[in-house]
Design a protein around this motif. Structure first.
Motif, PDB file in Angstrom:
ATOM      1  N   LEU A 181      26.457  39.571  46.974  1.00 25.96           N
ATOM      2  CA  LEU A 181      27.540  40.273  47.666  1.00 25.96           C
ATOM      3  C   LEU A 181      28.555  39.290  48.237  1.00 25.96           C
ATOM      4  N   THR A 182      28.060  38.153  48.740  1.00 29.50           N
ATOM      5  CA  THR A 182      28.960  37.122  49.258  1.00 29.50           C
ATOM      6  C   THR A 182      29.823  36.564  48.135  1.00 29.50           C
ATOM      7  N   ALA A 183      29.221  36.374  46.965  1.00 26.12           N
ATOM      8  CA  ALA A 183      29.987  35.895  45.801  1.00 26.12           C
ATOM      9  C   ALA A 183      31.054  36.917  45.408  1.00 26.12           C
ATOM     10  N   ASP A 184      30.711  38.196  45.448  1.00 26.73           N
ATOM     11  CA  ASP A 184      31.694  39.252  45.153  1.00 26.73           C
ATOM     12  C   ASP A 184      32.851  39.202  46.149  1.00 26.73           C
ATOM     13  N   PHE A 185      32.515  38.986  47.418  1.00 33.39           N
ATOM     14  CA  PHE A 185      33.536  38.924  48.470  1.00 33.39           C
ATOM     15  C   PHE A 185      34.498  37.764  48.206  1.00 33.39           C
ATOM     16  N   ASP A 187      35.135  36.415  45.361  1.00 33.81           N
ATOM     17  CA  ASP A 187      35.927  36.755  44.166  1.00 33.81           C
ATOM     18  C   ASP A 187      37.161  37.573  44.527  1.00 33.81           C
ATOM     19  N   ILE A 188      36.973  38.556  45.407  1.00 37.87           N
ATOM     20  CA  ILE A 188      38.120  39.392  45.799  1.00 37.87           C
ATOM     21  C   ILE A 188      39.120  38.576  46.604  1.00 37.87           C
ATOM     22  N   ARG A 189      38.626  37.701  47.482  1.00 42.01           N
ATOM     23  CA  ARG A 189      39.532  36.824  48.236  1.00 42.01           C
ATOM     24  C   ARG A 189      40.341  35.952  47.281  1.00 42.01           C
ATOM     25  N   ILE A 193      44.927  35.885  46.653  1.00 36.11           N
ATOM     26  CA  ILE A 193      45.840  34.738  46.783  1.00 36.11           C
ATOM     27  C   ILE A 193      47.100  34.984  45.970  1.00 36.11           C
ATOM     28  N   GLY A 194      48.239  34.795  46.586  1.00 38.05           N
ATOM     29  CA  GLY A 194      49.513  35.029  45.895  1.00 38.05           C
ATOM     30  C   GLY A 194      49.858  36.499  45.885  1.00 38.05           C
ATOM     31  N   GLU A 195      51.096  36.803  45.614  1.00 37.84           N
ATOM     32  CA  GLU A 195      51.555  38.189  45.663  1.00 37.84           C
ATOM     33  C   GLU A 195      50.873  39.008  44.569  1.00 37.84           C
ATOM     34  N   GLN A 196      50.362  40.192  44.952  1.00 39.60           N
ATOM     35  CA  GLN A 196      49.625  41.045  44.025  1.00 39.60           C
ATOM     36  C   GLN A 196      50.190  42.460  44.087  1.00 39.60           C
ATOM     37  N   ALA A 197      50.337  43.058  42.910  1.00 32.79           N
ATOM     38  CA  ALA A 197      50.823  44.445  42.878  1.00 32.79           C
ATOM     39  C   ALA A 197      49.782  45.392  43.473  1.00 32.79           C
ATOM     40  N   ASN A 198      48.520  45.044  43.329  1.00 28.70           N
ATOM     41  CA  ASN A 198      47.442  45.926  43.797  1.00 28.70           C
ATOM     42  C   ASN A 198      46.761  45.372  45.038  1.00 28.70           C
ATOM     43  N   ARG A 199      47.510  44.654  45.891  1.00 28.58           N
ATOM     44  CA  ARG A 199      46.893  44.029  47.065  1.00 28.58           C
ATOM     45  C   ARG A 199      46.245  45.047  47.983  1.00 28.58           C
ATOM     46  N   GLN A 200      46.854  46.222  48.142  1.00 31.33           N
ATOM     47  CA  GLN A 200      46.277  47.226  49.033  1.00 31.33           C
ATOM     48  C   GLN A 200      44.905  47.668  48.532  1.00 31.33           C
ATOM     49  N   ASN A 201      44.778  47.854  47.201  1.00 33.93           N
ATOM     50  CA  ASN A 201      43.476  48.228  46.638  1.00 33.93           C
ATOM     51  C   ASN A 201      42.439  47.112  46.835  1.00 33.93           C
ATOM     52  N   LEU A 202      42.903  45.868  46.648  1.00 33.56           N
ATOM     53  CA  LEU A 202      42.006  44.731  46.851  1.00 33.56           C
ATOM     54  C   LEU A 202      41.581  44.636  48.319  1.00 33.56           C
ATOM     55  N   GLN A 203      42.536  44.904  49.215  1.00 35.30           N
ATOM     56  CA  GLN A 203      42.233  44.868  50.647  1.00 35.30           C
ATOM     57  C   GLN A 203      41.187  45.927  50.995  1.00 35.30           C
ATOM     58  N   THR A 204      41.332  47.121  50.408  1.00 37.00           N
ATOM     59  CA  THR A 204      40.357  48.195  50.639  1.00 37.00           C
ATOM     60  C   THR A 204      38.985  47.794  50.113  1.00 37.00           C
ATOM     61  N   SER A 205      38.962  47.206  48.926  1.00 38.41           N
ATOM     62  CA  SER A 205      37.687  46.745  48.349  1.00 38.41           C
ATOM     63  C   SER A 205      37.057  45.682  49.230  1.00 38.41           C
ATOM     64  N   LEU A 206      37.900  44.811  49.782  1.00 38.01           N
ATOM     65  CA  LEU A 206      37.415  43.746  50.653  1.00 38.01           C
ATOM     66  C   LEU A 206      36.771  44.311  51.913  1.00 38.01           C
ATOM     67  N   LEU A 281      39.199  26.972  41.870  1.00 36.56           N
ATOM     68  CA  LEU A 281      38.256  26.352  42.805  1.00 36.56           C
ATOM     69  C   LEU A 281      37.386  27.418  43.482  1.00 36.56           C
ATOM     70  N   ILE A 282      38.033  28.478  43.961  1.00 38.33           N
ATOM     71  CA  ILE A 282      37.294  29.553  44.645  1.00 38.33           C
ATOM     72  C   ILE A 282      36.386  30.280  43.661  1.00 38.33           C
ATOM     73  N   ALA A 283      36.867  30.443  42.416  1.00 42.28           N
ATOM     74  CA  ALA A 283      36.043  31.090  41.374  1.00 42.28           C
ATOM     75  C   ALA A 283      34.785  30.265  41.108  1.00 42.28           C
ATOM     76  N   GLU A 284      34.915  28.937  41.128  1.00 45.72           N
ATOM     77  CA  GLU A 284      33.761  28.070  40.895  1.00 45.72           C
ATOM     78  C   GLU A 284      32.767  28.169  42.049  1.00 45.72           C
ATOM     79  N   LEU A 285      33.274  28.293  43.288  1.00 46.41           N
ATOM     80  CA  LEU A 285      32.390  28.481  44.438  1.00 46.41           C
ATOM     81  C   LEU A 285      31.576  29.775  44.282  1.00 46.41           C
ATOM     82  N   SER A 286      32.284  30.822  43.843  1.00 49.34           N
ATOM     83  CA  SER A 286      31.617  32.109  43.625  1.00 49.34           C
ATOM     84  C   SER A 286      30.584  32.011  42.508  1.00 49.34           C
TER      85      SER A 286
END
Length: 736
Positions: A181-185, A187-189, A193-206, A281-286
Motif C-alpha cells: 500500500l505504501t508503494a501504491d501511495f 506511485d500516485i505521488r 508531479i507536474g501539471e496533470q489533467a486528472n490531478r483531482q482524481n489522483l488527489q482523491t485516490s491519494l 527516481l520515485i518509481a524506482e523507490l516504489s
C-alpha cells in the motif's frame, strides 16, 4: 505467458494468505464434528458442535492472540445464551415477534464497543437466526445450547493451535500489505508531479489510499505492540516493529512537498527532463518496496542500492545547474529542487534501513523501543457500561442500526411464515448478513448477495444434473465452503456464489427434492436483500451528512494539535518528543476517518449529498494541510535547524488562530440544514512577512543549509496560511 504467470503467482499468494488458511481451519472445524457424528450415529451432536464452531469463527481476526481468544470465548458464551433462549421462541405464539425484535436489538447493540464487539454481536445474531432451523429433535434445549458452546471452544482450541504452529503468519502478511500500500501511495505521488489533467482524481485516490493505510497501520500496530508487550523483547518482533516504524516515516515523507504544486508545475513545464528524472527516481523507490514485499525473507533477492545511488547522482548534477546565487529566482528554484531531492534521499535511507532490518541483524539493547512510550500509541478500548446510556439515542448510528435491523428481522420472518416458505429463517439470515450501519455498504452487499446467489444457484443446478454421487456432493460442498470463507473480505460477490453452492450441494445429500431447495434459496435471498435495502432506505436512515461536520472538525483539530507539536519542537529542539509522533498518528487517523465518511456520503442518494462540492473541498483542504505539516515535521525531525525566528512564531500563531476559528465555526454546522451564507468573508488583515530567504540576515549567510531551511519553512508557512484562509472562507459560508 506473462499473463498466465501473473495469475499463477496471484493464486499461489492467495493459497499462502491467512484468509485461505483461516477458511481451511473453519472448514475443518465445521466438517470434523459432522463426520464424527455420522460415524457414531450422533449426527445431532455433530451438527451442534459444527454450528458452535462456525458461529464463533467471525471473532477470529488479526490481532493479539489474547484478544482473539477472549473474543471467541465471549462469542461462545453469547451463542450459548442466545441458542438456549432461541430454542423456546417458536413456542411463544403472539409474543414471538416482540421478543425476536428485542433480542435482535440487544445483540446488535453490543457493536457500540468497537470492531471486535461487532463480530461477537454477529455471532450472536447468527445463533439467534439459526435457532429457528429445527436442527434437533432428540436433544434437550439446554444440552443443545451447551454443545454449541462446546463447538465454540473446539474452534478456539484449533485457532490457538494454528497460531502456535504458524505464529508469524499474520505479522508477515500485515507487513507485506502495508509495504504494498505504501508503494501504491508513492506511485500516485509520482504521478501528481507536474501539471496533470486528472490531478483531482489522483488527489482523491491519494486521500482514499491514505485512509486505507491509516487503518492498516492501526491493525499492524496492535499486532506488533501488544504481542511484543506479552512476549517480551523478542528480536523478531523488534525488527518487524522497526520496519513498521520506517514505513510510517516513509508515508509521512511521501506526503511531504517542499512547495505548493503551482510552483512545481511551472518549473517542470519548463524542464520536463528534470520532471522525468524525479518520476523515474520515485518509481524506482516504489519498485524496490514491492520487491521487498515479494521477497520479505529472501534478502538476496532485494534490488541493488546502486540503481538509486546512480539516479541521485544524476539528479544532483542537473540541479546544480540551477544554482545561481546572483539570480534570486534561479537560486530559489535550486533550493526547491534540492529540498525535494533531500526528501527522496530520506526515503532511500529508510529503504536501506528496512533492507538491513530484514537481514535479521542482532539488535543491541539500545535498539529496543521503550514499552512505556509504545503503549501510548495503542488506543485502549473503553468498556464502561455508561457507553450504553450515551448511545441510547437517535444520535447514535449503532442505535438506529440496531432498531432498523430488529424491524427488518421481524418483517422478514413474518413474510416467511405468511407465505409458508420452506426455510423462512433463510430470509432473516440474509438480512443479518447484508445489513450494515452504512447505506452504501448495505446497498453494495445487497446487490452482490443477489448476484452471487443467482450465479451459485445456476452452478448448483448444473452440478445436480451432472453428478449423482453424495460423496462428490460432500467434497464439492466442503471445497466451496473453503473458497467462500476465504473470499469474504476480498470479493463478497464471489463469496456469496460459493456459499450458495456449498449450502445447496450439502442439502442435496439430505433432501431428495433439491430443485425446490434451490428455488426457495433464491427467493429467500432476493426477499432478504430487498427488505435490507428498503429498511435501510426508509426506516431511521443514518445519512453521513448528519455526522460529516464532526469528522471535519475532528480532522481539523488533530491537524491543529499536530502543528502545535511541530512548532514547539522547532522552537525548543532536542530529542523528538513521543507526543509529536502520537499527534502525527492521530492527525493521519482522523484524516482517514474523514475520508471514509466522505466516501460513505458519496455512495448515498443524491438528495442526501447537499453541499457535497464544499464538503469535498474541506476534505481536500484538510488533506493539503496535513501534507504541509508532514513536510515541516519530516524536515524538522531529520535536519539540524536554526533558532526559530520571531516571524516563525508569529506566523505559526496566526495560522493556528485561523484554523481554530474555522474549527469553532464548523462545530455548529449541520450541512443537511445549512444554507449558503451570502455575506462576503473578509479575512483579518495580516501583513505576511516577506520570503525569509530574501531577508538580509539569511542572504548574508553563506550556509546553504540555512538557505534551504529558510526556503522550505517559509514556503510551508505561506501555504498553510493560504489554506487556513481558504478554510475560514469556506466555513464562513455555513455560519449563522
Amino acid at each position: 505467458m506473462d499473463l498466465i504467470s501473473k495469475h499463477a503467482k496471484e493464486l499461489l499468494e492467495f493459497f499462502k494468505s491467512t484468509s485461505f488458511s483461516k477458511a481451511v481451519l473453519v472448514s475443518f472445524a465445521v466438517t470434523t464434528p459432522i463426520i464424527l457424528g455420522i460415524a457414531t450415529n450422533h449426527l445431532e451432536i455433530g451438527l451442534a458442535l459444527c454450528f458452535g464452531a462456525i458461529w464463533c469463527s467471525p471473532s477470529d481476526v488479526s490481532g493479539r492472540l489474547k484478544h482473539k481468544q477472549i473474543g471467541i470465548l465471549y462469542s461462545s458464551l453469547l451463542v450459548v445464551i442466545v441458542s438456549f433462549i432461541g430454542g423456546y421462541l417458536k413456542d411463544l405464539n403472539y409474543f414471538l415477534f416482540p421478543i425476536l425484535g428485542l433480542l435482535t436489538f440487544s445483540i446488535a447493540f453490543i457493536s457500540i464497543y468497537g470492531f471486535r464487539a461487532s463480530l461477537i454481536s454477529f455471532s450472536g445474531l447468527l445463533a439467534l437466526v439459526l435457532s429457528f432451523a429445527n436442527t434437533t429433535n432428540t436433544l434437550e434445549n439446554y444440552t443443545y445450547a451447551l454443545l454449541i458452546g462446546l463447538g465454540g471452544i473446539w474452534y478456539l482450541l484449533l485457532s490457538t493451535l494454528w497460531f502456535y504452529i504458524n505464529p508469524k503468519a499474520q505479522t508477515e502478511e500485515a507487513i507485506i500489505k502495508t509495504i504494498l500500500l505504501t508503494a501504491d501511495f508513492i506511485d500516485i505521488r509520482k504521478q501528481i508531479i507536474g501539471e496533470q489533467a486528472n490531478r483531482q482524481n489522483l488527489q482523491t485516490s491519494l486521500i482514499n489510499l491514505q485512509s486505507e493505510l491509516a487503518e492498516q497501520h492501526v491493525s499492524l500496530r496492535e499486532i506488533l505492540l501488544l504481542s511484543r508487550r506479552s512476549s517480551g523483547k523478542s528480536n523478531y518482533k523488534n525488527r518487524r516493529l522497526m520496519v513498521f516504524s520506517q514505513l510510517v516515516e516513509i508515508l509521512e515523507t511521501a506526503n511531504a512537498n517542499p512547495v505548493n504544486y503551482d510552483k512545481m508545475d511551472v518549473f517542470f513545464e519548463m524542464h520536463p527532463e528534470t520532471k522525468k528524472k524525479f518520476q523515474n527516481l520515485i518509481a524506482e523507490l516504489s519498485y524496490q518496496l514491492r520487491t521487498i514485499a515479494k521477497n520479505l525473507n529472501q534478502t538476496n533477492e532485494f534490488s541493488s542500492n546502486k540503481i538509486l545511488s546512480d539516479a541521485f547522482n544524476s539528479l544532483e548534477k542537473d540541479i546544480l545547474e540551477f544554482k545561481n546565487e546572483n539570480n534570486f529566482e534561479e537560486y530559489e528554484r535550486y533550493l526547491m529542487l534540492q529540498n525535494f531531492l533531500d526528501y527522496q534521499k530520506k526515503q532511500f535511507e529508510k529503504l536501506k534501513k528496512i533492507k538491513w532490518l530484514l537481514g535479521n541483524p542482532e539488535l543491541s539493547t539500545e535498539d529496543y523501543h521503550d514499552n512505556n512510550k509504545l503503549k501510548r500509541f495503542i488506543e485502549i478500548r473503553d468498556y464502561n457500561p455508561k457507553i450504553i446510556l450515551r448511545n441510547f439515542s437517535f444520535r447514535s448510528t449503532i442505535f438506529k442500526h440496531s432498531l432498523r435491523l430488529s424491524v427488518a428481522v421481524m418483517l422478514g420472518y413474518a413474510i416467511g411464515l405468511l407465505f409458508d416458505f420452506q426455510n423462512p429463517y433463510w430470509i432473516i439470515l440474509t438480512i443479518i448478513i447484508i445489513m450494515r450501519p452504512s447505506y452504501g455498504l448495505t446497498k453494495t452487499r445487497s446487490k452482490d448477495r443477489m448476484i452471487g446467489t443467482l450465479i451459485g444457484a445456476v452452478l448448483a443446478t448444473c452440478s445436480v444434473f451432472i453428478i449423482n454421487d453424495p460423496y462428490i456432493f460432500g467434497a464439492l460442498g466442503v471445497l466451496s465452503l473453503v473458497i467462500a470463507f476465504s473470499m469474504v473480505q476480498k470479493n463478497y460477490k464471489a463469496s456469496a456464489t460459493f456459499i450458495t453452492l456449498s449450502v445447496i450441494l450439502i442439502y442435496a445429500i439430505l433432501e431428495p427434492n433439491i430443485f425446490q431447495v434451490i428455488q426457495f434459496r433464491v427467493i429467500d435471498t432476493l426477499i432478504g436483500a430487498a427488505i435490507s435495502y428498503s429498511t435501510m432506505r426508509l426506516i431511521w436512515p443514518a445519512w453521513s451528512i448528519a455526522e460529516i461536520s464532526d469528522n471535519i472538525k475532528d480532522s481539523l483539530q488533530a491537524n491543529i494539535t499536530f502543528f502545535k507539536s511541530i512548532s514547539n519542537f522547532y522552537q525548543k529542539k532536542g530529542e523528538v518528543p513521543t507526543s509529536l509522533k502520537i499527534n502525527r498518528k492521530e492527525a493521519f487517523l482522523q484524516m482517514s476517518n474523514l475520508s471514509s465518511a466522505f466516501q460513505r456520503m458519496a455512495q448515498e442518494p443524491e438528495s442526501k449529498q447537499k453541499h457535497i462540492d464544499e464538503i469535498y473541498e474541506l476534505v481536500v483542504l484538510n488533506h493539503s494541510c496535513l501534507t504541509s505539516l508532514a513536510s515541516l515535521s519530516t524536515y524538522t525531525q531529520n535536519n539540524k535547524t536554526s533558532k526559530a525566528s520571531k516571524d516563525f512564531i508569529l506566523i505559526a500563531e496566526h495560522i493556528i488562530k485561523n484554523l481554530e476559528k474555522a474549527c469553532a465555526m464548523i462545530k455548529d454546522v449541520n450541512f443537511n440544514d445549512s444554507e449558503i451564507n451570502k455575506s462576503i468573508f473578509i479575512p483579518e488583515p495580516y501583513d505576511f512577512p516577506k520570503n525569509l530567504i530574501t531577508s538580509d540576515s539569511i542572504l548574508k549567510s553563506d550556509n546553504e543549509l540555512t538557505h534551504k531551511e529558510a526556503h522550505l519553512v517559509w514556503e510551508q508557512l505561506y501555504w498553510l496560511h493560504s489554506l487556513s484562509e481558504k478554510m475560514l472562507k469556506l466555513t464562513f459560508k455555513f455560519s449563522r
